[in-house]
Design a protein around this motif. Structure first.
Motif, PDB file in Angstrom:
ATOM      1  N   ASP A  27       0.793  -1.235   0.000  1.00 16.57           N
ATOM      2  CA  ASP A  27       0.000   0.000   0.000  1.00 16.57           C
ATOM      3  C   ASP A  27       0.822   1.280   0.000  1.00 16.57           C
ATOM      4  O   ASP A  27       0.314   2.341   0.295  1.00 16.57           O
ATOM      5  CB  ASP A  27      -0.969   0.039   1.197  1.00 16.57           C
ATOM      6  N   ASP A  28       2.114   1.166  -0.271  1.00 16.70           N
ATOM      7  CA  ASP A  28       2.890   2.400  -0.385  1.00 16.70           C
ATOM      8  C   ASP A  28       2.713   3.024  -1.765  1.00 16.70           C
ATOM      9  O   ASP A  28       3.159   4.140  -1.996  1.00 16.70           O
ATOM     10  CB  ASP A  28       4.377   2.136  -0.112  1.00 16.70           C
ATOM     11  N   GLY A  29       2.073   2.291  -2.682  1.00 15.97           N
ATOM     12  CA  GLY A  29       1.722   2.887  -3.971  1.00 15.97           C
ATOM     13  C   GLY A  29       2.667   2.577  -5.107  1.00 15.97           C
ATOM     14  O   GLY A  29       2.796   3.350  -6.051  1.00 15.97           O
ATOM     15  N   LYS A  30       3.295   1.411  -5.066  1.00 11.36           N
ATOM     16  CA  LYS A  30       4.262   1.056  -6.113  1.00 11.36           C
ATOM     17  C   LYS A  30       3.604   0.934  -7.483  1.00 11.36           C
ATOM     18  O   LYS A  30       4.052   1.524  -8.453  1.00 11.36           O
ATOM     19  CB  LYS A  30       4.924  -0.291  -5.765  1.00 11.36           C
ATOM     20  N   SER A  31       2.529   0.137  -7.531  1.00  8.34           N
ATOM     21  CA  SER A  31       1.878  -0.086  -8.818  1.00  8.34           C
ATOM     22  C   SER A  31       1.251   1.207  -9.326  1.00  8.34           C
ATOM     23  O   SER A  31       1.284   1.501 -10.521  1.00  8.34           O
ATOM     24  CB  SER A  31       0.805  -1.176  -8.682  1.00  8.34           C
ATOM     25  N   THR A  32       0.700   1.995  -8.403  1.00  8.67           N
ATOM     26  CA  THR A  32       0.106   3.273  -8.791  1.00  8.67           C
ATOM     27  C   THR A  32       1.159   4.178  -9.425  1.00  8.67           C
ATOM     28  O   THR A  32       0.912   4.856 -10.421  1.00  8.67           O
ATOM     29  CB  THR A  32      -0.503   3.964  -7.559  1.00  8.67           C
ATOM     30  N   LEU A  33       2.361   4.156  -8.853  1.00  8.29           N
ATOM     31  CA  LEU A  33       3.429   5.005  -9.382  1.00  8.29           C
ATOM     32  C   LEU A  33       3.786   4.611 -10.817  1.00  8.29           C
ATOM     33  O   LEU A  33       3.951   5.471 -11.687  1.00  8.29           O
ATOM     34  CB  LEU A  33       4.672   4.902  -8.486  1.00  8.29           C
ATOM     35  N   ILE A  34       3.864   3.308 -11.066  1.00 11.41           N
ATOM     36  CA  ILE A  34       4.204   2.875 -12.424  1.00 11.41           C
ATOM     37  C   ILE A  34       3.079   3.228 -13.386  1.00 11.41           C
ATOM     38  O   ILE A  34       3.321   3.724 -14.495  1.00 11.41           O
ATOM     39  CB  ILE A  34       4.484   1.359 -12.444  1.00 11.41           C
ATOM     40  N   GLY A  35       1.835   2.993 -12.952  1.00 14.32           N
ATOM     41  CA  GLY A  35       0.700   3.382 -13.782  1.00 14.32           C
ATOM     42  C   GLY A  35       0.775   4.866 -14.125  1.00 14.32           C
ATOM     43  O   GLY A  35       0.573   5.274 -15.267  1.00 14.32           O
ATOM     44  N   ARG A  36       1.089   5.683 -13.136  1.00  9.97           N
ATOM     45  CA  ARG A  36       1.184   7.130 -13.325  1.00  9.97           C
ATOM     46  C   ARG A  36       2.302   7.476 -14.312  1.00  9.97           C
ATOM     47  O   ARG A  36       2.130   8.317 -15.199  1.00  9.97           O
ATOM     48  CB  ARG A  36       1.417   7.794 -11.956  1.00  9.97           C
ATOM     49  N   LEU A  37       3.438   6.807 -14.183  1.00 13.05           N
ATOM     50  CA  LEU A  37       4.555   7.063 -15.111  1.00 13.05           C
ATOM     51  C   LEU A  37       4.147   6.760 -16.543  1.00 13.05           C
ATOM     52  O   LEU A  37       4.411   7.533 -17.462  1.00 13.05           O
ATOM     53  CB  LEU A  37       5.748   6.168 -14.744  1.00 13.05           C
ATOM     54  N   LEU A  38       3.481   5.624 -16.740  1.00 18.86           N
ATOM     55  CA  LEU A  38       3.066   5.229 -18.083  1.00 18.86           C
ATOM     56  C   LEU A  38       2.017   6.192 -18.629  1.00 18.86           C
ATOM     57  O   LEU A  38       2.052   6.606 -19.784  1.00 18.86           O
ATOM     58  CB  LEU A  38       2.493   3.800 -18.076  1.00 18.86           C
ATOM     59  N   MET A  49      -6.329   1.882 -22.178  1.00 20.24           N
ATOM     60  CA  MET A  49      -6.979   2.900 -21.355  1.00 20.24           C
ATOM     61  C   MET A  49      -8.450   2.543 -21.119  1.00 20.24           C
ATOM     62  O   MET A  49      -8.963   2.663 -19.997  1.00 20.24           O
ATOM     63  CB  MET A  49      -6.857   4.239 -22.104  1.00 20.24           C
ATOM     64  N   ALA A  50      -9.109   2.069 -22.202  1.00 13.95           N
ATOM     65  CA  ALA A  50     -10.523   1.705 -22.080  1.00 13.95           C
ATOM     66  C   ALA A  50     -10.691   0.533 -21.123  1.00 13.95           C
ATOM     67  O   ALA A  50     -11.584   0.535 -20.269  1.00 13.95           O
ATOM     68  CB  ALA A  50     -11.087   1.350 -23.468  1.00 13.95           C
ATOM     69  N   ALA A  51      -9.787  -0.469 -21.232  1.00 17.09           N
ATOM     70  CA  ALA A  51      -9.858  -1.621 -20.340  1.00 17.09           C
ATOM     71  C   ALA A  51      -9.616  -1.187 -18.907  1.00 17.09           C
ATOM     72  O   ALA A  51     -10.251  -1.680 -17.972  1.00 17.09           O
ATOM     73  CB  ALA A  51      -8.830  -2.678 -20.759  1.00 17.09           C
ATOM     74  N   LEU A  52      -8.697  -0.240 -18.734  1.00 16.99           N
ATOM     75  CA  LEU A  52      -8.375   0.241 -17.391  1.00 16.99           C
ATOM     76  C   LEU A  52      -9.565   0.953 -16.759  1.00 16.99           C
ATOM     77  O   LEU A  52      -9.871   0.759 -15.577  1.00 16.99           O
ATOM     78  CB  LEU A  52      -7.173   1.189 -17.465  1.00 16.99           C
ATOM     79  N   GLN A  53     -10.261   1.742 -17.570  1.00 13.98           N
ATOM     80  CA  GLN A  53     -11.434   2.442 -17.035  1.00 13.98           C
ATOM     81  C   GLN A  53     -12.516   1.449 -16.624  1.00 13.98           C
ATOM     82  O   GLN A  53     -13.128   1.574 -15.579  1.00 13.98           O
ATOM     83  CB  GLN A  53     -11.973   3.424 -18.082  1.00 13.98           C
ATOM     84  N   LYS A  54     -12.671   0.392 -17.461  1.00 16.56           N
ATOM     85  CA  LYS A  54     -13.657  -0.635 -17.161  1.00 16.56           C
ATOM     86  C   LYS A  54     -13.288  -1.358 -15.864  1.00 16.56           C
ATOM     87  O   LYS A  54     -14.113  -1.544 -14.969  1.00 16.56           O
ATOM     88  CB  LYS A  54     -13.707  -1.625 -18.336  1.00 16.56           C
ATOM     89  N   ASP A  65     -11.979   7.799  -9.561  1.00 18.64           N
ATOM     90  CA  ASP A  65     -10.769   7.993 -10.361  1.00 18.64           C
ATOM     91  C   ASP A  65     -10.280   6.665 -10.946  1.00 18.64           C
ATOM     92  O   ASP A  65     -10.712   5.600 -10.541  1.00 18.64           O
ATOM     93  CB  ASP A  65      -9.647   8.595  -9.504  1.00 18.64           C
ATOM     94  N   ILE A  66      -9.324   6.804 -11.867  1.00 21.65           N
ATOM     95  CA  ILE A  66      -8.703   5.615 -12.433  1.00 21.65           C
ATOM     96  C   ILE A  66      -7.764   4.994 -11.408  1.00 21.65           C
ATOM     97  O   ILE A  66      -6.997   5.699 -10.754  1.00 21.65           O
ATOM     98  CB  ILE A  66      -7.929   5.999 -13.710  1.00 21.65           C
ATOM     99  N   ASP A  67      -7.847   3.675 -11.241  1.00 15.70           N
ATOM    100  CA  ASP A  67      -6.965   2.967 -10.318  1.00 15.70           C
ATOM    101  C   ASP A  67      -5.778   2.417 -11.112  1.00 15.70           C
ATOM    102  O   ASP A  67      -5.856   1.371 -11.733  1.00 15.70           O
ATOM    103  CB  ASP A  67      -7.729   1.829  -9.639  1.00 15.70           C
ATOM    104  N   PHE A  68      -4.667   3.141 -11.069  1.00 10.83           N
ATOM    105  CA  PHE A  68      -3.525   2.792 -11.920  1.00 10.83           C
ATOM    106  C   PHE A  68      -2.899   1.448 -11.568  1.00 10.83           C
ATOM    107  O   PHE A  68      -2.242   0.821 -12.376  1.00 10.83           O
ATOM    108  CB  PHE A  68      -2.451   3.879 -11.841  1.00 10.83           C
ATOM    109  N   ALA A  69      -3.098   1.035 -10.312  1.00  7.64           N
ATOM    110  CA  ALA A  69      -2.504  -0.241  -9.903  1.00  7.64           C
ATOM    111  C   ALA A  69      -3.002  -1.374 -10.786  1.00  7.64           C
ATOM    112  O   ALA A  69      -2.298  -2.354 -11.027  1.00  7.64           O
ATOM    113  CB  ALA A  69      -2.829  -0.528  -8.444  1.00  7.64           C
TER     114      ALA A  69
END
Lengths: 626, 304
Positions: A27-38, A49-54, A65-69
């Motif tokens: 929960d420190d946000g590792k996956s979120t950080l990578i999602g954000r970078l991409l 992007m469409a799959a991610l929103q779904k 919001d979009i869950d980048f993880a």
């Protein structure tokens, strides 16, 4: 090709590559950080992007919001539970650099997957939740990163938005971590306050933290210099495959893992010490004059010398160490504990050999890096050990070369990868110990007695009837003039193995000593009867492998536990059930039924004399006795 | 003649990694096979295999699992390639599926893929008792692939257990298996789609002409352009094949592979188009679009 495109391709091709991992606690946000970078570097395709929103609507934890993880947590179980289980690799490029990022799990349970990601990375981004500060898992990951040779660290203090972008919080965490990391010897340690969820200081500098004067994360990743100059290291070419298309060509194929080699360079085979000269460096695109670390090549030599898979070609003036004993750090990665004395397979580069942990010097407390005394290592623990290999191998210290100094241990029974090891140094020159070739040998001694030496290994539960049957067999052999010796669990434990208890580790050592003793008696030409519970398959297999083919006869004395408990000749089951004896086989310690026994004796409704008769006819059938 | 340099380029690094993996498999397994699916990734993988063992030939056979619904141009290319390079190419068709009349139109994409690809692959692996099988999958293709090891252990039923993968450190690969078990090996794991195209260009690797734009007969069905490759495709009411300038980003069974409208007729035009692409290559694959976890599900059942 058009000129602008050609130029673009050349530019792409000349970009450097940075392999890094993200790690830190859950929960420190590792996956979120990578999602954000991409996302922020516009590297997501429309359909992704469409799959991610779904998915965000279905599994997301970020509200509207979009869950980048969800971009990196690719396994169903991960998405359901909202955690990262295994390392995911993502690829992206900017105008300045190409990146391969390993997103590694934060749970302690999955530390081995974090180590997998770290082993091929040059830099670690260690995330910290600004609200929580430095946690045990932060320290564990920092320590493992350093252990695996990572020299560059970014301390990403994430969720800074949730502490009102406060500099004091950031400074406190940085001070804490820096103090801990001093002993880890990182070459660079760059702290960055950021918010992966809102993008502060990820791609661009954030306006919310005017007090921060350092780079954004991406700026730093694009510019940090991590080159290790492998090409300047001593030349190392571990041979993977001998290339023999016809009688006129004999090449040695492998990846150069250190230094460089030229046609005409003198080389030596580490281990055998034989020398030659590189004749050609052969590739499908034509011969090379020179090849450097990282290239996969095939070389031919000027002389016909004996080289096979696992040998290392190296520079004569800078040879690796050669020894059968060395000290190493181990990261234990299996559910089943490490057992000193048990034989594992050690794979370093292309070479696989049996090896045993002869001493566990200490384990490391990840909280303070203190050394603790230990009898075993459990999942995700790090220890410092001495290893003994079945024969000498060539290696370097892991500090000098990851490829010739990094190894894995494989369980011989499950085939699982149970540990990652980093060689520290060799313990002694292996060449000091020679086996003397003797004229009077095993065959001669056995022949003198009119028998072929062998081990009859009786295994089964306590009270199954092993010793009873073994005694009858021995009396019968003796009566027929055969030379025998009986090693029995109880009598050996009163002498040779007096110092051992009944923990798993001690049981392994117990069996190892018995097996080695049996082997010496076999060498003396005797028929050795061993009567031991010996509950673990891997230990019985170890004993089997110590002996030559056909010498080890595993006899499973198969008696149901209820029958053994009913017999209970020494009253042991009674005591074990009452809790007075711990680790008692069949009660609170497992018995692994043999799968490859030469003989199985079912004792229920059979007389011991008849069962002994089966053993004797087996021996006659194999011509071990007349 | 080469100039000494301290660092090898990005593509050379990827190339060396793949070659290293292939040599490791050839040395450690008793009966490996390389899956050959005729697409661009397979073409690159084949090229790397030729390099890895040169001047020897690759010391393993190649296997094409033929669903009988591949583009005709793919099959032609396959046979020419095998002949040109003297490859030992095995072709396996699920005869049982064929008898049952499984096809992508009437059976649906998911059953067709299950029977004619996954089951068929397992049949072939069992038939020849292969203990290792190379596949051309890349981690950048799909989320569950991004999680998979380079040496991916499969049990005797060919199933993948994503929650219990062997740790894989450095370049040291654990190749130990028991009888009946096998390992799927992915030497292109760390390549991206762009790397593949750049490498094809740099090394001048032959690929199926379907990747290049040409006028082809297509119908628009459920929002996808499907090429009418033979008369087994029954047209629905109102459908009339029309000639359009299209190409393919990935290749598979023709009824399940969407074409894209594009004028890119050369490698450099394809690469140029890629820089501006806004969709991923798997978008054209109908079998993946059901749900985002569908690839993992297929892999757990034994799909590559």
């Amino acid at each position: 090709m058009s000129a602008p495109l050609a130029a673009y391709l050349a530019e792409q091709e000349n970009k450097s590559l940075l392999r890094f991992l993200t790690c830190g606690s859950v929960d420190d946000g590792k996956s979120t950080l990578i999602g954000r970078l991409l996302y922020d570097s516009k590297l997501l395709f429309d359909d992704q992007m469409a799959a991610l929103q779904k998915d965000s609507r279905k599994f997301g934890t970020a509200g509207e919001d979009i869950d980048f993880a969800l971009l990196v947590d690719g396994l169903e179980a991960e998405r359901e539970q909202g955690i990262t289980i295994d390392v995911a690799y993502r690829f992206f490029a900017t105008d300045k650099r190409k990146f391969i990022v390993a997103d590694t799990p934060g749970h302690e349970q999955y530390t081995r997957n974090m180590a997998t990601g770290a082993s091929n990375s040059d830099l670690a981004v260690i995330l910290i939740d600004a609200r929580k500060g430095v946690l045990t898992q932060t320290r564990r990951h920092a320590y493992i990163a350093s252990l695996l040779g990572i020299r560059h660290v970014v301390l990403a203090v994430n969720k800074i938005d949730l502490v009102e972008y406060a500099q004091s919080v950031f400074d406190g965490i940085v001070a804490d971590f820096t103090k801990f990391a001093e002993a880890l010897g990182f070459a660079t340690l760059v702290p960055i306050p950021l918010s992966a969820r809102y993008g502060d200081n990820v791609i661009a500098k954030s306006g919310n933290m005017p007090w921060y004067s350092g780079p954004s994360l991406l700026d730093h990743l694009e510019s940090v210099d991590v080159e290790t100059a492998l090409a300047e290291q001593p030349f190392r070419l571990p041979v993977q495959w001998v290339n023999r298309p016809n009688l006129d060509f004999r090449g040695f194929s492998g990846t150069i893992v250190g230094g460089r080699v030229r046609a005409g360079s003198p080389v030596v085979v580490a281990g055998s010490g034989r020398t030659s000269t590189v004749e050609r460096i052969v590739t499908m695109d034509g011969d090379l004059d020179v090849a450097v670390a990282g290239e996969a090549v095939t070389v031919t030599l000027a002389d016909e010398i004996d080289i096979s898979r696992g040998d290392i070609l190296c520079a004569p003036e800078t040879r690796p160490e050669v020894s059968d004993q060395f000290a190493a750090h181990l990261l234990w990665m299996a559910e089943e504990d490490l057992l000193p004395g048990r034989q594992y397979l050690l794979k370093v580069g292309p070479r696989t050999i049996p090896a045993t942990i002869t001493a566990l010097k200490h384990k490391v407390d990840v909280n303070n890096l203190e050394r603790l005394a230990a009898k075993t290592l459990t999942l995700n623990e790090v220890g410092y050990v001495n290893l003994s290999a079945s024969h000498p191998i060539a290696f370097d210290s892991y500090r000098d070369n990851r490829d010739t100094g990094g190894f894995i241990l494989i369980d011989r029974f499950t085939n699982g990868t149970v540990a990652a090891g980093m060689v520290d140094f060799g313990l002694r020159r292996a060449t000091n110990v020679h086996w003397q070739a003797l004229d009077v040998n095993k065959d001669a001694r056995g022949g003198q007695k009119g028998q072929k030496p062998a081990v009859l290994w009786f295994t089964g539960l306590s009270g199954s009837g092993k010793s009873t049957i073994a005694n009858i067999v021995e009396r019968n052999l003796f009566a027929h003039g055969r030379h025998t010796y009986l090693l029995d669990g109880d009598n050996v434990r009163h002498g040779l193995n007096r110092d051992l208890g009944f923990t798993d580790a001690d049981r392994v050592e117990n069996i190892r000593r018995v097996a080695e003793t049996a082997k010496l008696f076999v060498d003396a030409g005797l028929i050795v009867l061993v009567s031991f519970i010996s509950p673990f398959r891997s230990e019985r297999r170890m004993a089997r492998e110590l002996l030559d083919t056909g010498e080890f006869i595993e006899i499973f004395v198969d008696t149901p536990i209820e029958v053994c408990m009913g017999r209970d000749p020494k009253g042991l089951y009674e005591k074990a059930k009452a809790g007075a004896i711990k680790n008692f086989t069949g009660i609170d310690s497992p018995y692994e039924v043999p799968e490859t026994a030469e003989l199985t004796l079912k004792t229920v409704d059979a007389a011991p004399e008849d069962l002994a008769g089966q053993v004797l006819s087996y021996l006659r059938g194999k011509a071990l006795i007349p | 003649m080469t100039v000494p340099q301290a660092r090898i380029s990005h593509l050379r690094r990827l190339e060396a990694e793949s070659i290293h993996i292939m040599r490791e498999v050839a040395a450690e397994f008793s009966n490996p096979v390389m899956l050959y699916s005729i697409g661009k990734d397979s073409s690159v993988m084949l090229h790397l295999a030729l390099k890895a063992f040169y001047p020897s030939k690759p010391p393993f056979p190649f296997l094409h699992v033929d669903t009988t619904w591949k583009f005709r141009e793919m099959i032609r290319f396959r046979d020419e390639t095998a002949k040109r390079l003297g490859l030992n190419l095995l072709v396996h068709i699920n005869q049982d599926g064929l008898k049952r009349g499984i096809n992508p139109f009437d059976s649906g994409s998911s059953l067709h893929t299950q029977v004619m690809k996954t089951e068929s692959l397992k049949q072939a692996l069992d038939k020849y008792k292969f203990d290792a099988a190379f596949g051309g999958a890349r981690r950048d293709e799909e989320k569950s692939r991004a999680k998979e090891r380079i040496f991916s252990f499969r049990n005797a039923q060919h199933a993948w257990d994503p929650k219990n993968q062997r740790p894989e450190l450095w370049r040291v690969y654990n190749t130990r298996i028991n009888k009946g078990e096998s390992i799927r090996v992915f030497p292109l794991s760390n390549w991206t789609e762009l790397d593949i195209w750049q490498y094809i260009m740099m090394e001048e690797i032959p690929i199926v002409p379907l990747y290049f734009a040409a006028m082809r007969p297509v119908v628009e069905r459920d929002g996808t352009l499907i090429m009418v490759d033979d008369d087994r495709m029954k047209l629905r009411d109102g459908e009339r094949p029309e000639q359009r300038l299209v190409r393919f980003r990935t290749l598979g069974c023709y009824p399940l592979t969407g074409a894209i409208e594009s004028p890119a007729a050369t490698l450099e035009e394809i690469v140029a188009e890629m820089f501006t692409a806004r969709t991923s290559e798997r978008q054209g694959r109908l079998i993946d679009s059901d749900e985002s976890a569908s690839m993992e599900k297929k892999k757990r059942e034994g799909y590559f």
